[in-house]
Motif scaffolding. Structure first.
Motif, PDB file in Angstrom:
ATOM      1  N   ASN A 130       0.775  -1.245   0.000  1.00 24.18           N
ATOM      2  CA  ASN A 130       0.000   0.000   0.000  1.00 24.18           C
ATOM      3  C   ASN A 130       0.808   1.297   0.000  1.00 24.18           C
ATOM      4  O   ASN A 130       0.220   2.368  -0.154  1.00 24.18           O
ATOM      5  N   TYR A 131       2.149   1.237   0.185  1.00 23.30           N
ATOM      6  CA  TYR A 131       2.903   2.476   0.392  1.00 23.30           C
ATOM      7  C   TYR A 131       4.146   2.550  -0.489  1.00 23.30           C
ATOM      8  O   TYR A 131       4.694   1.535  -0.916  1.00 23.30           O
ATOM      9  N   HIS A 132       4.574   3.780  -0.734  1.00 23.53           N
ATOM     10  CA  HIS A 132       5.848   4.034  -1.402  1.00 23.53           C
ATOM     11  C   HIS A 132       6.431   5.309  -0.803  1.00 23.53           C
ATOM     12  O   HIS A 132       5.769   6.019  -0.044  1.00 23.53           O
ATOM     13  N   TYR A 133       7.683   5.595  -1.162  1.00 24.11           N
ATOM     14  CA  TYR A 133       8.315   6.792  -0.624  1.00 24.11           C
ATOM     15  C   TYR A 133       7.836   8.036  -1.367  1.00 24.11           C
ATOM     16  O   TYR A 133       7.645   8.023  -2.588  1.00 24.11           O
ATOM     17  N   CYS A 134       7.649   9.106  -0.613  1.00 22.48           N
ATOM     18  CA  CYS A 134       7.349  10.415  -1.195  1.00 22.48           C
ATOM     19  C   CYS A 134       8.408  10.744  -2.245  1.00 22.48           C
ATOM     20  O   CYS A 134       9.591  10.416  -2.084  1.00 22.48           O
ATOM     21  N   GLU A 135       8.002  11.378  -3.341  1.00 19.37           N
ATOM     22  CA  GLU A 135       8.933  11.715  -4.415  1.00 19.37           C
ATOM     23  C   GLU A 135      10.042  12.660  -3.948  1.00 19.37           C
ATOM     24  O   GLU A 135      11.109  12.710  -4.555  1.00 19.37           O
ATOM     25  N   ASP A 136       9.802  13.404  -2.878  1.00 19.91           N
ATOM     26  CA  ASP A 136      10.764  14.425  -2.458  1.00 19.91           C
ATOM     27  C   ASP A 136      11.457  14.113  -1.135  1.00 19.91           C
ATOM     28  O   ASP A 136      12.373  14.828  -0.738  1.00 19.91           O
ATOM     29  N   CYS A 137      11.020  13.076  -0.425  1.00 20.63           N
ATOM     30  CA  CYS A 137      11.666  12.733   0.837  1.00 20.63           C
ATOM     31  C   CYS A 137      11.475  11.242   1.101  1.00 20.63           C
ATOM     32  O   CYS A 137      11.005  10.516   0.226  1.00 20.63           O
TER      33      CYS A 137
END
Length: 404
Positions: A130-137
């Motif tokens: 369900n999750y991935h890393y924010c594009e900026d952090c």
């Protein structure tokens, strides 16, 4: 006169002659003298002598017979009646399970967790699903979000909310069954603002717009508040879809329609089971109506199908939310099968099928299943023909040549 003989036997441990009625039986089947039996343990539950007892979580020492059906905790080595499976970890007793973090998504205890946006801890399975890393952090955010709230630069339209936006639902029409629609659409960059303004103006208090990172290169998700089918059929601004299409908005195989069906709209767990079974048994016809078969976003997996009985009783553990029917939401079932569309008849058919399938299975009896082939698609379409409020669905089925 003959002399009476004494019935004597031997202790099976020390071979001492002992009368038969003085021998002490053990759990293992031995018969011992008092002295040898005194050297053995005694089960604290049944009081029988035994060569070995095992310690339980309730601080008792029990024999193997009394421990039938119990399981040894992999962490403390004590026996327990209730065992908890730890995600990527051991099977443990209830006491030991409290040493593991509970996943904020699926509720299971987990050996490893990660913190996601908002502070919840999730297990490795839910993190990957369900999750991935924010594009900026390095903040973990839902897959449908592009960036976390801290990194959002605010360049989007004020009327398009973050994907995690969850307003208080406003119910429209009369229940008990309510439907909520999520329609994903793609917009030209140059017409994004106009499309948003048009949608917001037409929807009013019936719905709102949200970001969705899966929509590329530009677009939004149109979300409605819960509606009865009658309200949706007669009061939803259907011409909005045509107007958005004239602005250059479009759909393709990457976007879909998700219909949320209220759990409160079912009469019983048995009704839920009949509905789940009906949808999964008619995969071919349902995917024809849906105009897509998506293994990535709405899979008809045999594992999910086999768990229909568990889901009907409230279980939410399974094979992820990207199934034909997502059982994770607390108050709804999410029917994810439909391709998105900006043609009113196709969208009406999606909502109508959600409502009609629930109503069809509401009173479906064992006799109808056994004698009238109630699970079959032809029985469902025959039922539709006598209900004018589902005419949009029947028309779409006839166009797609799956109305019989």
């Amino acid at each position: 006169m003959p002399t009476a003989t004494l019935n004597t036997t031997q202790c099976e441990e020390c071979a001492l002659p002992v009368s038969d009625d003085a021998l002490v039986p053990t759990i293992e089947g031995d018969r011992l003298c008092d002295a040898c039996a005194a050297e053995l343990s005694m089960c604290e539950q049944c009081g029988t002598h035994t060569r070995a007892t095992s310690h339980t979580v309730s601080d008792e020492y029990l024999c193997s017979r009394c421990l039938s059906g119990w399981t040894r905790c992999d962490r403390c080595d004590l026996y327990t009646r209730e065992i908890t499976a730890i995600v990527e970890g051991p099977d443990v007793c209830e006491s030991c399970s409290h040493d593991y973090e509970r996943c904020g998504d699926c509720g299971a205890r987990a050996r490893y967790t990660e913190t996601v946006e908002g502070g919840d801890e999730v297990c490795t399975y839910c993190r990957n699903e369900n999750y991935h890393y924010c594009e900026d952090c390095y903040t973990l955010i839902p897959y449908d979000n592009r960036c976390c709230e801290d990194c959002d630069d605010g360049t989007g339209h004020d009327s398009v909310h973050n994907y995690s936006y969850r307003p208080q639902p406003l119910f429209h029409g009369e229940g008990p069954l309510f439907l909520g629609m999520e329609l994903e659409l793609i917009t030209p960059h140059t017409q994004f603002g106009d499309a948003v303004d048009l949608a917001v103006g037409q929807l009013g208090d019936l719905g709102y717009l949200k970001e969705d990172a899966s929509i590329s290169p530009c677009g939004f998700e149109l979300v409605t508040h819960p509606m009865s089918w009658e309200y949706a059929r007669t009061r939803f601004p259907w011409q909005l879809l045509n107007k958005l299409r004239l602005l250059g908005c479009r759909t393709d195989t990457t976007v879909g329609i998700h219909v949320h069906v209220s759990r409160a709209g079912f009469s019983s767990p048995a009704h839920i089971y009949r509905w789940l079974k009906f949808v999964y048994r008619n995969e071919s016809q349902v995917t024809t109506l849906a105009r897509r078969r998506s293994r990535d976003w709405a899979e008809f997996s045999p594992e999910a199908r086999s768990r229909a009985g568990e889901y009907a009783k409230g279980s939410k553990h399974g094979w992820g939310r990207y199934q034909a029917i997502n059982v994770y939401p607390e108050h709804t079932f999410e029917l994810r099968v439909f391709a998105s569309s900006l043609y009113p008849r196709q969208v009406k058919a999606a909502l109508a099928f959600a409502a009609a399938s629930v109503e069809y299975t509401r009173a479906l009896s064992a006799a109808q299943v056994a004698r009238r082939r109630g699970w079959e698609w032809s029985a469902f379409t025959a039922w539709l023909r006598s209900r004018p409020d589902f005419a949009d669905l029947l028309t779409e089925l006839e166009v797609l040549r799956c109305a019989c």
